[in-house]
Each structure stands twice: as structure tokens, then as C-alpha cells.
Scaffold this motif. Structure first.
Motif, PDB file in Angstrom:
ATOM      1  N   VAL A  44       0.877  -1.173   0.000  1.00 36.53           N
ATOM      2  CA  VAL A  44       0.000   0.000   0.000  1.00 36.53           C
ATOM      3  C   VAL A  44       0.912   1.219   0.000  1.00 36.53           C
ATOM      4  O   VAL A  44       1.620   1.478   0.979  1.00 36.53           O
ATOM      5  N   MET A  45       0.910   1.926  -1.131  1.00 40.76           N
ATOM      6  CA  MET A  45       1.835   3.049  -1.327  1.00 40.76           C
ATOM      7  C   MET A  45       1.098   4.380  -1.305  1.00 40.76           C
ATOM      8  O   MET A  45      -0.043   4.471  -1.749  1.00 40.76           O
ATOM      9  N   MET A  46       1.775   5.394  -0.780  1.00 40.24           N
ATOM     10  CA  MET A  46       1.297   6.773  -0.943  1.00 40.24           C
ATOM     11  C   MET A  46       2.122   7.340  -2.094  1.00 40.24           C
ATOM     12  O   MET A  46       3.342   7.500  -1.969  1.00 40.24           O
ATOM     13  N   THR A  47       1.475   7.583  -3.221  1.00 40.57           N
ATOM     14  CA  THR A  47       2.202   7.955  -4.442  1.00 40.57           C
ATOM     15  C   THR A  47       1.792   9.342  -4.930  1.00 40.57           C
ATOM     16  O   THR A  47       0.628   9.712  -4.838  1.00 40.57           O
ATOM     17  N   ILE A  48       2.778  10.066  -5.435  1.00 41.67           N
ATOM     18  CA  ILE A  48       2.515  11.389  -6.021  1.00 41.67           C
ATOM     19  C   ILE A  48       3.088  11.407  -7.432  1.00 41.67           C
ATOM     20  O   ILE A  48       4.257  11.070  -7.640  1.00 41.67           O
ATOM     21  N   LEU A  49       2.252  11.756  -8.398  1.00 46.94           N
ATOM     22  CA  LEU A  49       2.701  11.870  -9.793  1.00 46.94           C
ATOM     23  C   LEU A  49       2.680  13.339 -10.190  1.00 46.94           C
ATOM     24  O   LEU A  49       1.632  13.982 -10.178  1.00 46.94           O
ATOM     25  N   LEU A  50       3.848  13.848 -10.530  1.00 39.03           N
ATOM     26  CA  LEU A  50       3.945  15.238 -10.993  1.00 39.03           C
ATOM     27  C   LEU A  50       4.367  15.217 -12.459  1.00 39.03           C
ATOM     28  O   LEU A  50       5.495  14.840 -12.783  1.00 39.03           O
ATOM     29  N   ASP A  51       3.446  15.552 -13.345  1.00 38.23           N
ATOM     30  CA  ASP A  51       3.788  15.729 -14.754  1.00 38.23           C
ATOM     31  C   ASP A  51       3.125  17.021 -15.229  1.00 38.23           C
ATOM     32  O   ASP A  51       2.454  17.702 -14.450  1.00 38.23           O
ATOM     33  N   TRP A  52       3.294  17.370 -16.494  1.00 37.17           N
ATOM     34  CA  TRP A  52       2.772  18.662 -16.970  1.00 37.17           C
ATOM     35  C   TRP A  52       1.263  18.755 -16.814  1.00 37.17           C
ATOM     36  O   TRP A  52       0.721  19.817 -16.492  1.00 37.17           O
ATOM     37  N   MET A  53       0.574  17.615 -16.977  1.00 35.31           N
ATOM     38  CA  MET A  53      -0.892  17.631 -16.930  1.00 35.31           C
ATOM     39  C   MET A  53      -1.394  17.894 -15.502  1.00 35.31           C
ATOM     40  O   MET A  53      -2.240  18.764 -15.282  1.00 35.31           O
ATOM     41  N   SER A  54      -0.857  17.141 -14.535  1.00 35.70           N
ATOM     42  CA  SER A  54      -1.320  17.314 -13.154  1.00 35.70           C
ATOM     43  C   SER A  54      -0.939  18.700 -12.621  1.00 35.70           C
ATOM     44  O   SER A  54      -1.726  19.350 -11.926  1.00 35.70           O
ATOM     45  N   LEU A  55       0.263  19.180 -12.946  1.00 36.63           N
ATOM     46  CA  LEU A  55       0.706  20.498 -12.456  1.00 36.63           C
ATOM     47  C   LEU A  55      -0.106  21.629 -13.082  1.00 36.63           C
ATOM     48  O   LEU A  55      -0.467  22.599 -12.405  1.00 36.63           O
ATOM     49  N   LEU A  56      -0.406  21.509 -14.390  1.00 43.58           N
ATOM     50  CA  LEU A  56      -1.188  22.557 -15.066  1.00 43.58           C
ATOM     51  C   LEU A  56      -2.603  22.623 -14.510  1.00 43.58           C
ATOM     52  O   LEU A  56      -3.133  23.705 -14.226  1.00 43.58           O
ATOM     53  N   PHE A  57      -3.216  21.446 -14.308  1.00 43.70           N
ATOM     54  CA  PHE A  57      -4.569  21.411 -13.743  1.00 43.70           C
ATOM     55  C   PHE A  57      -4.574  21.955 -12.316  1.00 43.70           C
ATOM     56  O   PHE A  57      -5.475  22.699 -11.929  1.00 43.70           O
ATOM     57  N   MET A  58      -3.543  21.603 -11.543  1.00 47.98           N
ATOM     58  CA  MET A  58      -3.434  22.114 -10.172  1.00 47.98           C
ATOM     59  C   MET A  58      -3.333  23.629 -10.154  1.00 47.98           C
ATOM     60  O   MET A  58      -3.964  24.295  -9.324  1.00 47.98           O
ATOM     61  N   SER A  59      -2.543  24.174 -11.064  1.00 48.43           N
ATOM     62  CA  SER A  59      -2.370  25.641 -11.098  1.00 48.43           C
ATOM     63  C   SER A  59      -3.696  26.332 -11.414  1.00 48.43           C
ATOM     64  O   SER A  59      -4.031  27.360 -10.820  1.00 48.43           O
ATOM     65  N   PHE A  60      -4.495  25.748 -12.316  1.00 46.16           N
ATOM     66  CA  PHE A  60      -5.800  26.326 -12.667  1.00 46.16           C
ATOM     67  C   PHE A  60      -6.762  26.248 -11.483  1.00 46.16           C
ATOM     68  O   PHE A  60      -7.467  27.216 -11.175  1.00 46.16           O
ATOM     69  N   VAL A  61      -6.794  25.083 -10.838  1.00 44.90           N
ATOM     70  CA  VAL A  61      -7.692  24.906  -9.684  1.00 44.90           C
ATOM     71  C   VAL A  61      -7.329  25.892  -8.580  1.00 44.90           C
ATOM     72  O   VAL A  61      -8.194  26.539  -7.990  1.00 44.90           O
ATOM     73  N   LEU A  62      -6.028  26.030  -8.303  1.00 48.26           N
ATOM     74  CA  LEU A  62      -5.574  26.929  -7.224  1.00 48.26           C
ATOM     75  C   LEU A  62      -5.854  28.390  -7.568  1.00 48.26           C
ATOM     76  O   LEU A  62      -6.254  29.175  -6.704  1.00 48.26           O
ATOM     77  N   PHE A  63      -5.659  28.748  -8.851  1.00 49.24           N
ATOM     78  CA  PHE A  63      -5.903  30.146  -9.257  1.00 49.24           C
ATOM     79  C   PHE A  63      -7.387  30.503  -9.138  1.00 49.24           C
ATOM     80  O   PHE A  63      -7.748  31.534  -8.562  1.00 49.24           O
ATOM     81  N   ILE A  64      -8.253  29.607  -9.650  1.00 43.77           N
ATOM     82  CA  ILE A  64      -9.703  29.862  -9.573  1.00 43.77           C
ATOM     83  C   ILE A  64     -10.155  29.887  -8.114  1.00 43.77           C
ATOM     84  O   ILE A  64     -10.946  30.745  -7.709  1.00 43.77           O
ATOM     85  N   SER A  65      -9.604  28.969  -7.289  1.00 45.41           N
ATOM     86  CA  SER A  65      -9.962  28.914  -5.868  1.00 45.41           C
ATOM     87  C   SER A  65      -9.556  30.195  -5.151  1.00 45.41           C
ATOM     88  O   SER A  65     -10.304  30.703  -4.306  1.00 45.41           O
ATOM     89  N   SER A  66      -8.378  30.717  -5.494  1.00 48.33           N
ATOM     90  CA  SER A  66      -7.914  31.953  -4.843  1.00 48.33           C
ATOM     91  C   SER A  66      -8.852  33.116  -5.167  1.00 48.33           C
ATOM     92  O   SER A  66      -9.203  33.912  -4.291  1.00 48.33           O
ATOM     93  N   MET A  67      -9.292  33.196  -6.427  1.00 42.83           N
ATOM     94  CA  MET A  67     -10.213  34.271  -6.834  1.00 42.83           C
ATOM     95  C   MET A  67     -11.584  34.109  -6.165  1.00 42.83           C
ATOM     96  O   MET A  67     -12.202  35.086  -5.735  1.00 42.83           O
ATOM     97  N   VAL A  68     -12.036  32.857  -6.062  1.00 47.20           N
ATOM     98  CA  VAL A  68     -13.343  32.582  -5.438  1.00 47.20           C
ATOM     99  C   VAL A  68     -13.308  32.928  -3.947  1.00 47.20           C
ATOM    100  O   VAL A  68     -14.258  33.502  -3.405  1.00 47.20           O
TER     101      VAL A  68
END
Length: 571
Positions: A44-68
């Protein structure tokens, strides 16, 4: 607290966006693993995948959340529990982050369940009957997907690990992977509110508007699409075809429903449902990058659309019925400008953010060998999108002002305006920016002139129809029974809430009432606990009577014994 969360999310958004660009240019991916425990060679692993897709989506979610969150400071002004509200929103965003960066089904389940749990807490935030009902529908519908995800985790045990990224492509076509993919598809359909799980999405509008803005742009409903983007390599042709049909039907149903709805927030919610169907459809055709592209552009204009709607509702004393609005542009010019720009972006008007993804999706569909039914539904649904958008613009901005003559409607909400202003630039240039970043090799589109112009034609026809239908509905007598029946059928999403929600739980609830009254409080009481209690009580009273009169009883028994002996001797 609003400013702390706003600053933190904005800072992380910039960092993740720059990291995404770096990963995109270098084609670099990072997989971090931490072993939590190991049982019978299954880790049972705790895994983190960082690639361009996950990072780009994260940046959008965080930006919209900050504005909200910044916008919420004024929208939720006067709420004594505003800090609790902001913390709930923060937990919601963190759950989404966990889901985005997890290539592991167990850690995905933590984020997935976190979204479901916190969304329930946010939907019931206003604590009235409508909110409680909406929260229960949302939570129970999403539980179906949670169970499907749990079952897929159990099936992943066959591979000796839970990191699906290692197996989706390699084991494609095997029985286990087909089952896992089918269960993940079911989970994604519940989260992204595809037919027949669509009824919870408009009901979730009972939540405060900043929550609606976050939920419908980049978090809860997009989680299902994002999961399928990650799993798209493992889907069989049959699953893809099924998903294509469900996605197109959802898009068509939501587009029709929005044209007969009068609740401002529900119209925008149905618009989200329509766009989710579009994403699911193009994903089913194998174009997962295009689905992701539209996911990001949609997040931008939908967040702004909800924020503009929230500002209008806030000024109109919590009135959400578009029939009471009209000529609001004279009183709130800047908010209405943002509202129109984001609406036009939703329609796919050149050259706003929505155009780049939506037009490309339709042209790629036209390039393919898909049948006429799918082609027809896609273009009709695009026309319906423009139709309900222009209907909304007509009711809110052009028609007669039908609200109270004594009002205080103005653009004086400066904090809300600043929150919206943070998004407007990206709604205008975000699409072209993402296209340059994401699509390194341009798509080669070769179509006849008529098919090339088809998108523009349906946009023009849809806009004209939307305006004309608004005038017709305003002038036409609403007492016409056929019109009322049709509008009621379409506005209620083909009676979807009655079939999938009320129809499912009505009979179990009624049988529960019957069992409670006839069994729990009826015969089981008569022959069970109450009867035993009465018998014991009667016996106790009798024994108490004996003990309290024991001398009398003894003398009585003695005399009876003497009489018996005397009679025996006589015989």
C-alpha cells in the motif's frame, strides 16, 4: 482568513504553473512513492505523480480557488461563520489536489471521498429543507461512484499493487482491467453527473454561489473527467462507444433543459452539464488531450459566469428568477460586461477562450468517421448552447426591468469585482495561451468549406433562435397547457429527478413508514417487548400482593388444608 487562503493559493498557483511549463518543455515526469504498509506482497503506497498535466490542472484549480475565496469575503459578508466556510472551501480544494496528483487508486479514493464529504457540508451550508434534500441527493448519488472505486481497488489486488499508471496500457483487454475500467467509468459518470445520474447537479445549486463557482468550474464535476483522462488507455471499444452515447445524450438533454429553465443558477448548472457531456464525448473518441484542453478553458469562463451571477443575485436581494431581471446592464455595467464575455466564450465565439477548444473538438469530430447521429447531436447541442445563452442575455440585459422599484442595485461590490477582474483576462486570452502551450504540433484539419463553416452557422442560428424564443415566450400566453407540459418536461431534464431520485427512493421510504407503523410500533410491540413487559408487570403485582399479605395467605392455606384433611378423614 480570506486573505491568507487567497495569498497562499495564488502563490502555489504561480509555482505549479511555472513548474508545469518546465515539465512540458523538458518532457519530464516525477513519481514519488512512500510505502505505508505491505500485506502478503501487496504494497500500500502513498504515491505522487507530478507531470505537466497534473501540475497545469493544479495551477488552474488553485488560481480559480484563490479568486473565489477573495470574492467570498464580500459575498459572505455578515455570515458569522465565514471562517468555517473558508476552511471548508480550503479542505475542498486540498481534496481535489490529492485526487489530481495521485496515480494510485487508494490515495485517489481519499481525495474522491474528501470531495464528496466536503461537498455535502457545503451544499447544506444554508441549513434549510431545500439544502438538506439537495445535499442528500448529492451525497447518495456520489456514494455509488465511491463504491465502484472501492470495488476497483479490490480488483487491483490481482496485480499486486494499486498504482494504475503501471498497468492501464500494458494489461489492456484483460478481464481484470476491463472490470476495473468499467467500475472507474461508472464512478466517473456519477461524479460528472452523466445520464442517469444527472439529477444531483442542478439540485447542488442550493450551495452558496462561491461554492457553485468552484464546484462547477474546476473541482467536483471535473474529477470524473480527469480520472477518465488518466484511464483512457485502458478503455475497450465497447466502453468508449457507450461513453460517447451517454456523453452526447447528456449534452443534448442539458442543452434542451436550459432553454426552458428560469432559475439563473440552474441555467448555468445545466450549461456545465452540457459541457461535461461534450468533454466525455470527445474523450470517448480517443482525443483525451482535447478533453483536457476544454476542461481547462471551461473552468475559466464557468467560474467567472457563476461569480457574475452571484453578484447579480446578491444585488437583487437573493432573487434568482430571470423573469424578474432585465436592463440590469444599465445598473451594473461592469458585471454585465464580464457576464456577456464569459457567455460568449461559452458559445465558442471567435477568439475567446472557449472558441479554441470547442471549435477544435467539433472539427476533429467532423474529420472522423463517426455516424450522422453523433455528428447531428453535437452540432445541435452547440446550437442549443448558443440558444440558451442568448435567451439568458435577453432576459437579464435587454428585457424590461421587473424587479422592485425600490432597490439598491449597483456595481459597488468592489471586492467581488476585483475577484472577477482576476479571471476576465484569462477568459479572453486563456484559450490561445493554452493552445500554444499544450498543442506543440498543430492539428491538421482538412474539411470542405460547408463543414468548416458549420460551427459558425449553428452559432448564428442558435443566437437568433434564442432571442426569438425569448420574445415568443414573453408574448405567448403561458396558460397554454401543451406549452406548459413541454416546458415542464424539458426543464425537468426529461423527468430525470423523478426517475433516478424520487422514483427510486419513494417506495423504499413509504415501505419504511409502513414497516415502522405496522411492525416496529405494531405487531412486534403487541407480541414483543410491550407484551413481555405487561406480563412481567402483572406477575410482579401478583407476587407483590402475596408478599404484602403473606400471614393472611398462610392462614387461608392452613384452613384450606385442615378442611381438606377433615374431608379425607370422613371419607
Amino acid at each position: 482568513m480570506c486573505l491568507i487562503y487567497f495569498s497562499m493559493f495564488l502563490l502555489f498557483s504561480v509555482i505549479t504553473f511555472l513548474s508545469s511549463l518546465s515539465f512540458m518543455v523538458t518532457e519530464y515526469s516525477l513519481l514519488l512513492e512512500y510505502e505505508v504498509l505491505s500485506i502478503n506482497s501487496c504494497s500500500v503506497m502513498m504515491t505522487i505523480l507530478l507531470d505537466w498535466m497534473s501540475l497545469l490542472f493544479m495551477s488552474f484549480v488553485l488560481f480559480i480557488s484563490s479568486m473565489v475565496i477573495f470574492y467570498s469575503e464580500e459575498y459572505m459578508e455578515g455570515d458569522i461563520y465565514i471562517n468555517r466556510f473558508i476552511m471548508l472551501v480550503g479542505m475542498f480544494v486540498l481534496s481535489m489536489m490529492l485526487l489530481i496528483i495521485s496515480p494510485n487508486l487508494i490515495s485517489i479514493l481519499l481525495g474522491w471521498d474528501g470531495l464528496g464529504l466536503v461537498s455535502y457540508a457545503l451544499v447544506i451550508y444554508y441549513q434549510n429543507v431545500k439544502s438538506y434534500n439537495a445535499g442528500m441527493i448529492t451525497a447518495l448519488t456520489n456514494r455509488i461512484g465511491d463504491v465502484a472505486l472501492l470495488m476497483s481497488i479490490a480488483w487491483m489486488m490481482n496485480y499486486g499493487g494499486f498504482n494504475y499508471v503501471f498497468y492501464v496500457d500494458y494489461f489492456k483487454g484483460s478481464l481484470e482491467m476491463n472490470l476495473i475500467s468499467g467500475l472507474v467509468l461508472l464512478a466517473a459518470m456519477t461524479k460528472s453527473a452523466q445520464i442517469p445520474f444527472s439529477s444531483w447537479l442542478p439540485a447542488a445549486m442550493a450551495a452558496p454561489t462561491p461554492v457553485s463557482s468552484l464546484v462547477h468550474s474546476s473541482t467536483l464535476v471535473t474529477a470524473g473527467v480527469y480520472l477518465l483522462i488518466r484511464f483512457n488507455f485502458s478503455m475497450s471499444e465497447g466502453m468508449m462507444f457507450f461513453l460517447l452515447f451517454v456523453g452526447t445524450m447528456t449534452m443534448f438533454m442539458a442543452g434542451l433543459g436550459a432553454n426552458f429553465e428560469f432559475d439563473l443558477k440552474k441555467i448555468i448548472a445545466l450549461s456545465t452539464l452540457s459541457q461535461l457531456g461534450l468533454m466525455m464525448g470527445i474523450l470517448a473518441l480517443g482525443e483525451y488531450q482535447l478533453a483536457f484542453f476544454h476542461l481547462l478553458t471551461h473552468a475559466l469562463f464557468k467560474a467567472l459566469l457563476f461569480m457574475c451571477a452571484g453578484a447579480m443575485i446578491h444585488n437583487l436581494g437573493n432573487c434568482q428568477d430571470i423573469r424578474y431581471m432585465g436592463s440590469v446592464v444599465n445598473l451594473m455595467p461592469l458585471t454585465c460586461s464580464y457576464f456577456v464575455i464569459s457567455n460568449l466564450s461559452l458559445c465558442g465565439i471567435p477568439f475567446l477562450a472557449g472558441f479554441y477548444s470547442k471549435d477544435l473538438i467539433l472539427e476533429v469530430l467532423s474529420m472522423g468517421y463517426m455516424n450522422l447521429f453523433i455528428y447531428f447531436i453535437y452540432y445541435v447541442s452547440t446550437g442549443l448552447t448558443v440558444c440558451y445563452t442568448f435567451r439568458l442575455i435577453y432576459y437579464v440585459l435587454v428585457g424590461d426591468f421587473n424587479f422592485l422599484s425600490l432597490n439598491m442595485i449597483s456595481d459597488k461590490g468592489y471586492i467581488m469585482l476585483k475577484g472577477m477582474s482576476g479571471l476576465i483576462l484569462f477568459v479572453i486570452v486563456g484559450g490561445s495561451m493554452l493552445m500554444w502551450l499544450m498543442i506543440s504540433t498543430p492539428y491538421y484539419i482538412c474539411l470542405p468549406r460547408l463543414m468548416k463553416m458549420m460551427t459558425l452557422v449553428v452559432i448564428i442560428i442558435g443566437g437568433w433562435l434564442g432571442t426569438e424564443l425569448s420574445k415568443f415566450a414573453l408574448s405567448y400566453s403561458l396558460s397554454s397547457l401543451n406549452y406548459l407540459k413541454t416546458s415542464f418536461f424539458l426543464a425537468n431534464m426529461w423527468y430525470m429527478p423523478y426517475i433516478s431520485t424520487f422514483g427510486v427512493n419513494y417506495y423504499p421510504l413509504m415501505s419504511g413508514v409502513k414497516i415502522y407503523s405496522l411492525v416496529d410500533q405494531g405487531w412486534s410491540e403487541f407480541y414483543g417487548s410491550q407484551n413481555i413487559f405487561f406480563q412481567l408487570k402483572r406477575l410482579s403485582i401478583f407476587l407483590q400482593f402475596l408478599y404484602s399479605n403473606n400471614l393472611k395467605v398462610f392462614m387461608l392455606l392452613l384452613s384450606m388444608w385442615v378442611m381438606y384433611m377433615y374431608m379425607y378423614l370422613l371419607i
